[in-house]
Enzyme design. Structure first.
Site, PDB file in Angstrom:
ATOM      1  N   THR A 124       0.835  -1.201   0.000  1.00 36.18           N
ATOM      2  CA  THR A 124       0.000   0.000   0.000  1.00 36.18           C
ATOM      3  C   THR A 124       0.871   1.254   0.000  1.00 36.18           C
ATOM      4  OG1 THR A 124      -1.496   1.301   1.397  1.00 36.18           O
ATOM      5  CG2 THR A 124      -0.140  -0.291   2.530  1.00 36.18           C
ATOM      6  N   ASP A 125       0.303   2.368  -0.472  1.00 35.36           N
ATOM      7  CA  ASP A 125       1.058   3.626  -0.429  1.00 35.36           C
ATOM      8  C   ASP A 125       1.287   4.100   1.007  1.00 35.36           C
ATOM      9  OD1 ASP A 125      -1.528   4.478   0.202  1.00 35.36           O
ATOM     10  OD2 ASP A 125      -1.570   6.122  -1.250  1.00 35.36           O
ATOM     11  N   GLU A 126       0.521   3.535   1.966  1.00 35.55           N
ATOM     12  CA  GLU A 126       0.678   3.995   3.359  1.00 35.55           C
ATOM     13  C   GLU A 126       2.038   3.646   3.940  1.00 35.55           C
ATOM     14  OE1 GLU A 126      -2.483   3.697   6.147  1.00 35.55           O
ATOM     15  OE2 GLU A 126      -4.010   4.028   4.631  1.00 35.55           O
ATOM     16  N   TYR A 149      -1.214  -0.347  11.416  1.00 33.56           N
ATOM     17  CA  TYR A 149      -1.557  -0.985  10.131  1.00 33.56           C
ATOM     18  C   TYR A 149      -0.430  -0.799   9.129  1.00 33.56           C
ATOM     19  CZ  TYR A 149      -3.272  -1.221   5.324  1.00 33.56           C
ATOM     20  OH  TYR A 149      -3.377  -1.475   3.981  1.00 33.56           O
ATOM     21  N   LYS A 153       2.162  -3.448   7.319  1.00 37.36           N
ATOM     22  CA  LYS A 153       2.242  -3.608   5.866  1.00 37.36           C
ATOM     23  C   LYS A 153       3.674  -3.345   5.385  1.00 37.36           C
ATOM     24  CE  LYS A 153      -0.473  -4.326   3.090  1.00 37.36           C
ATOM     25  NZ  LYS A 153      -0.982  -5.592   2.474  1.00 37.36           N
TER      26      LYS A 153
HETATM   27  P1  NAD Z   1     -10.394  -6.216   3.099  1.00 41.18           P
HETATM   28  O1  NAD Z   1     -10.249  -5.936   4.559  1.00 41.18           O
HETATM   29  O2  NAD Z   1     -11.651  -5.819   2.399  1.00 41.18           O
HETATM   30  O3  NAD Z   1     -10.204  -7.780   2.829  1.00 41.18           O
HETATM   31  C1  NAD Z   1      -9.225  -8.544   3.470  1.00 41.18           C
HETATM   32  C2  NAD Z   1      -9.537 -10.028   3.247  1.00 41.18           C
HETATM   33  O4  NAD Z   1      -8.474 -10.798   3.834  1.00 41.18           O
HETATM   34  C3  NAD Z   1     -10.838 -10.486   3.919  1.00 41.18           C
HETATM   35  O5  NAD Z   1     -11.591 -11.270   3.015  1.00 41.18           O
HETATM   36  C4  NAD Z   1     -10.358 -11.334   5.088  1.00 41.18           C
HETATM   37  O6  NAD Z   1     -11.258 -12.383   5.432  1.00 41.18           O
HETATM   38  C5  NAD Z   1      -9.034 -11.865   4.580  1.00 41.18           C
HETATM   39  N1  NAD Z   1      -8.092 -12.215   5.652  1.00 41.18           N
HETATM   40  C6  NAD Z   1      -7.766 -11.459   6.733  1.00 41.18           C
HETATM   41  N2  NAD Z   1      -6.896 -12.119   7.517  1.00 41.18           N
HETATM   42  C7  NAD Z   1      -6.646 -13.296   6.893  1.00 41.18           C
HETATM   43  C8  NAD Z   1      -5.806 -14.413   7.187  1.00 41.18           C
HETATM   44  N3  NAD Z   1      -5.064 -14.457   8.310  1.00 41.18           N
HETATM   45  N4  NAD Z   1      -5.765 -15.448   6.313  1.00 41.18           N
HETATM   46  C9  NAD Z   1      -6.536 -15.438   5.203  1.00 41.18           C
HETATM   47  N5  NAD Z   1      -7.374 -14.419   4.884  1.00 41.18           N
HETATM   48  C10 NAD Z   1      -7.416 -13.366   5.713  1.00 41.18           C
HETATM   49  O7  NAD Z   1      -9.128  -5.571   2.413  1.00 41.18           O
HETATM   50  P2  NAD Z   1      -8.998  -4.786   1.016  1.00 41.18           P
HETATM   51  O8  NAD Z   1      -9.357  -3.366   1.217  1.00 41.18           O
HETATM   52  O9  NAD Z   1      -9.642  -5.594  -0.038  1.00 41.18           O
HETATM   53  O10 NAD Z   1      -7.401  -4.835   0.830  1.00 41.18           O
HETATM   54  C11 NAD Z   1      -6.788  -5.972   0.248  1.00 41.18           C
HETATM   55  C12 NAD Z   1      -5.281  -5.774   0.236  1.00 41.18           C
HETATM   56  O11 NAD Z   1      -4.957  -4.603  -0.510  1.00 41.18           O
HETATM   57  C13 NAD Z   1      -4.672  -5.573   1.630  1.00 41.18           C
HETATM   58  O12 NAD Z   1      -3.437  -6.235   1.651  1.00 41.18           O
HETATM   59  C14 NAD Z   1      -4.472  -4.064   1.724  1.00 41.18           C
HETATM   60  O13 NAD Z   1      -3.398  -3.749   2.577  1.00 41.18           O
HETATM   61  C15 NAD Z   1      -4.156  -3.721   0.270  1.00 41.18           C
HETATM   62  N6  NAD Z   1      -4.508  -2.346  -0.148  1.00 41.18           N
HETATM   63  C16 NAD Z   1      -5.763  -1.852   0.100  1.00 41.18           C
HETATM   64  C17 NAD Z   1      -6.088  -0.568  -0.351  1.00 41.18           C
HETATM   65  C18 NAD Z   1      -7.468   0.008  -0.109  1.00 41.18           C
HETATM   66  O14 NAD Z   1      -7.677   1.184  -0.409  1.00 41.18           O
HETATM   67  N7  NAD Z   1      -8.433  -0.748   0.384  1.00 41.18           N
HETATM   68  C19 NAD Z   1      -5.136   0.199  -1.045  1.00 41.18           C
HETATM   69  C20 NAD Z   1      -3.861  -0.349  -1.272  1.00 41.18           C
HETATM   70  C21 NAD Z   1      -3.572  -1.635  -0.834  1.00 41.18           C
HETATM   71  O1  DAU Z   2      -3.910   4.438   0.970  1.00 38.43           O
HETATM   72  C1  DAU Z   2      -4.268   3.089   0.928  1.00 38.43           C
HETATM   73  C2  DAU Z   2      -4.999   2.723   2.195  1.00 38.43           C
HETATM   74  O2  DAU Z   2      -6.272   3.345   2.139  1.00 38.43           O
HETATM   75  C3  DAU Z   2      -5.129   1.208   2.386  1.00 38.43           C
HETATM   76  O3  DAU Z   2      -3.845   0.669   2.559  1.00 38.43           O
HETATM   77  C4  DAU Z   2      -6.016   0.900   3.593  1.00 38.43           C
HETATM   78  O4  DAU Z   2      -6.227  -0.503   3.691  1.00 38.43           O
HETATM   79  C5  DAU Z   2      -7.337   1.594   3.428  1.00 38.43           C
HETATM   80  O5  DAU Z   2      -8.139   1.370   4.575  1.00 38.43           O
HETATM   81  C6  DAU Z   2      -7.147   3.104   3.210  1.00 38.43           C
HETATM   82  O6  DAU Z   2      -6.677   3.754   4.416  1.00 38.43           O
HETATM   83  P1  DAU Z   2      -7.228   5.203   4.882  1.00 38.43           P
HETATM   84  O7  DAU Z   2      -7.003   5.325   6.334  1.00 38.43           O
HETATM   85  O8  DAU Z   2      -6.723   6.265   3.994  1.00 38.43           O
HETATM   86  O9  DAU Z   2      -8.799   4.991   4.539  1.00 38.43           O
HETATM   87  P2  DAU Z   2     -10.141   5.319   5.354  1.00 38.43           P
HETATM   88  O10 DAU Z   2     -11.272   5.027   4.426  1.00 38.43           O
HETATM   89  O11 DAU Z   2     -10.152   4.686   6.698  1.00 38.43           O
HETATM   90  O12 DAU Z   2     -10.045   6.898   5.553  1.00 38.43           O
HETATM   91  C7  DAU Z   2      -9.907   7.788   4.446  1.00 38.43           C
HETATM   92  C8  DAU Z   2      -9.781   9.196   4.994  1.00 38.43           C
HETATM   93  O13 DAU Z   2     -11.023   9.587   5.598  1.00 38.43           O
HETATM   94  C9  DAU Z   2      -8.746   9.364   6.110  1.00 38.43           C
HETATM   95  O14 DAU Z   2      -8.171  10.661   6.003  1.00 38.43           O
HETATM   96  C10 DAU Z   2      -9.561   9.251   7.394  1.00 38.43           C
HETATM   97  C11 DAU Z   2     -10.865   9.897   6.992  1.00 38.43           C
HETATM   98  N1  DAU Z   2     -12.086   9.379   7.675  1.00 38.43           N
HETATM   99  C12 DAU Z   2     -12.296   8.049   7.704  1.00 38.43           C
HETATM  100  C13 DAU Z   2     -13.427   7.525   8.296  1.00 38.43           C
HETATM  101  C14 DAU Z   2     -13.654   6.030   8.358  1.00 38.43           C
HETATM  102  C15 DAU Z   2     -13.020  10.283   8.177  1.00 38.43           C
HETATM  103  O15 DAU Z   2     -12.839  11.520   8.131  1.00 38.43           O
HETATM  104  N2  DAU Z   2     -14.158   9.776   8.751  1.00 38.43           N
HETATM  105  C16 DAU Z   2     -14.389   8.428   8.850  1.00 38.43           C
HETATM  106  O16 DAU Z   2     -15.438   8.020   9.408  1.00 38.43           O
END
Ligand code: NAD
Ligand code: DAU
Length: 340
Positions: A124-126, A149, A153
Site C-alpha cells: 500500500t502507499d501507506e 496498520y 504492511k
Molecule cells: P479487506 O479488509 O476488504 O479484505 C481482506 C480479506 O483478507 C478479507 O476477506 C479477510 O477475510 C481476509 N483475511 C484477513 N486475515 C486473513 C488471514 N489471516 N488469512 C486469510 N485471509 C485473511 O481488504 P482490502 O481493502 O480488499 O485490501 C486488500 C489488500 O490490498 C490488503 O493487503 C491491503 O493492505 C491492500 N490495499 C488496500 C487498499 C485500499 O484502499 N483498500 C489500497 C492499497 C492496498
Molecule cells: O492508501 C491506501 C490505504 O487506504 C489502504 O492501505 C487501507 O487498507 C485503506 O483502509 C485506506 O486507508 P485510509 O485510512 O486512507 O482509509 P479510510 O477510508 O479509513 O479513511 C480515508 C480518509 O477519511 C482518512 O483521512 C480518514 C478519513 N475518515 C475516515 C473515516 C472512516 C473520516 O474523516 N471519517 C471516517 O469516518
C-alpha cells in the site's frame, strides 16, 4: 494458468478474482479465512464457476497452505489477505502483526518450497508515511509508516523484497493508493458515508477534514495487478494511482451533491490518532513499464459506486447488521459438520 489469491473474499480480492476469471486459461484458488471483512456474498456470482475454489485457511497456517500447494502446481500467488483498517489497528495492532507480518512470511516460505513461479505482494502507499503540501510518492521514497496498520504492511512489503534479495524468489511488490467501488466494507470512508446517507445518518469527518487521499477506482487497481503479474520485473516495486487527490471535505461535497443531501450531514468528530496528512502517488513507472493506465475518472467512479450501493441495499444492510455472517452458516454448515 493456476493462481492462488489470498484475501479473495474481501473488497479488492473479490474484484481481482472476477478480473482473473475473465481470462479463459486461468483457474483461481482463493485462500481466505473469512474474518469480519470477508464476505461470501462478494463472490456469489463466481461460486458456480468450476475454475474457482475457496479454501477457508489462514495465511498464517503453514501446514494447511502446504496441503493446498501440494495438490497442484501454481504459476502465481497474489497476496492480498490482510487486516486492512487503520482505525482498528489503532485499537489493537496484534492481529495486524499476526496476519500481515507473520502471514506474509509464512506464505513466502511455503510458495518458495513449492516452486511457485511468481508472488505478487499487494502492499500500500501507506508504507511511505505522509506527505506535506508538495511532492508525490515514488517507488524509492523512504518507508516511514505511521500507524500500526501501515507499519505491519511495511514489514510484510520488506519481507517480500528480502525474499527476492536473499533467495532470488520471484517477487513483485505493488503499492496502490486509496481504492473505492462496489463491495467495499462500510467502515471505510466512501461506503460509510454513502450508506449512512441512504439511512439519513450523519457523516463523521475526522479533525479539520483537510487530509488528502488519492482515490482510484478498484477495477483500475486490479487491472494493474494483472499487469504486474504478467509484465512486472522480479524484485521491483510498482506504484498504482490515478492522479486524483481530494481532501476529505471535497469527497464529502461531491457525495452530498450526488445524494442530494444538505451540508449539515457532515459532522466533525475528533481526529484519528497519528492521522497521515496527505497521500499522493506518482504511477509513472507502472505506466511506462507495465502499460498501466487508470481508466475510470472520479465523477464516473463515484457515480457508479453510489449507484451500486443504492441498488445493493441488501448487501450493505446485511453487513451493517452483522447478518452477512449467516450466509456462511447457511451455505457451508454441512462442511463444518463434516469437519467435526
Ligand atoms: P479487506 O479488509 O476488504 O479484505 C481482506 C480479506 O483478507 C478479507 O476477506 C479477510 O477475510 C481476509 N483475511 C484477513 N486475515 C486473513 C488471514 N489471516 N488469512 C486469510 N485471509 C485473511 O481488504 P482490502 O481493502 O480488499 O485490501 C486488500 C489488500 O490490498 C490488503 O493487503 C491491503 O493492505 C491492500 N490495499 C488496500 C487498499 C485500499 O484502499 N483498500 C489500497 C492499497 C492496498
Ligand atoms: O492508501 C491506501 C490505504 O487506504 C489502504 O492501505 C487501507 O487498507 C485503506 O483502509 C485506506 O486507508 P485510509 O485510512 O486512507 O482509509 P479510510 O477510508 O479509513 O479513511 C480515508 C480518509 O477519511 C482518512 O483521512 C480518514 C478519513 N475518515 C475516515 C473515516 C472512516 C473520516 O474523516 N471519517 C471516517 O469516518
Amino acid at each position: 494458468m493456476r493462481i492462488l489469491v489470498t484475501g479473495g473474499l474481501g473488497f479488492i480480492g473479490s474484484h481481482l478474482i472476477r478480473r482473473l476469471l475473465r481470462e479463459p486459461q486461468v483457474a483461481v484458488e482463493n485462500v481466505d479465512v473469512l474474518t469480519y471483512a470477508g464476505n461470501l456474498a462478494n463472490v456469489q456470482d463466481l461460486e458456480s464457476d468450476p475454475r474457482y475454489t475457496w479454501h477457508r485457511v489462514s495465511v498464517t497456517d503453514a501446514e494447511a497452505l502446504d496441503k493446498i500447494l501440494s495438490a497442484h502446481a501454481f504459476d502465481a500467488v497474489m497476496h492480498l489477505a490482510a487486516e486492512s483498517h487503520v482505525d482498528r489497528s489503532i485499537a489493537s495492532g496484534l492481529p495486524f502483526v499476526e496476519t500481515n507480518v507473520l502471514g506474509t512470511q509464512t506464505l513466502l516460505e511455503v510458495s518458495r518450497r513449492h516452486g511457485v513461479r511468481r508472488v505478487v505482494h499487494v502492499s500500500t502507499d501507506e508504507v511511505y508515511g505522509t506527505l506535506g503540501a508538495e511532492g508525490l510518492f515514488v517507488e524509492d521514497s523512504p518507508i516511514q509508516p505511521n500507524s500500526p496498520y501501515s507499519a505491519s504492511k511495511a514489514g510484510s512489503d520488506l519481507l517480500a523484497l528480502a525474499a527476492y534479495q536473499t533467495y532470488g524468489q520471484d517477487v513483485v511488490v505493488t503499492r496502490c493508493s486509496n481504492n473505492y467501488g462496489p463491495y467495499q466494507f462500510p467502515e471505510k470512508l466512501i461506503p460509510l458515508w454513502i450508506t449512512n446517507g441512504l439511512e439519513q445518518k450523519p457523516w463523521p469527518i475526522y479533525g479539520d477534514g483537510l487530509n488528502v487521499r488519492d482515490w482510484i477506482y478498484v477495477e483500475d487497481h486490479v487491472e494493474g495487478l494483472w499487469l504486474a503479474l504478467n509484465r512486472g520485473r522480479a524484485g521491483h516495486v510498482y506504484n498504482f494511482g490515478s492522479r486524483n487527490e481530494r481532501t476529505n471535505r471535497q469527497v464529502a461535497e461531491d457525495l452530498l451533491k450526488i445524494l442530494q443531501l444538505p451540508p449539515e450531514t457532515v459532522v466533525q468528530v475528533p481526529d484519528r490518532l497519528g492521522h497521515d496528512r496527505r497521500y499522493a502517488i506518482d504511477p509513472s513507472k507502472a505506466e511506462q513499464e507495465l502499460g498501466f493506465q487508470a481508466q475510470v475518472g472520479w465523477d464516473e467512479g463515484l457515480e457508479r459506486t453510489v449507484n451500486w450501493y443504492q441498488e445493493h441495499r441488501d448487501w450493505w444492510e446485511a453487513v451493517k447488521s452483522g447478518a452477512y455472517l449467516d450466509y456462511y452458516r447457511r451455505q457451508y454448515q454441512h462442511l463444518e459438520a463434516h469437519r467435526k
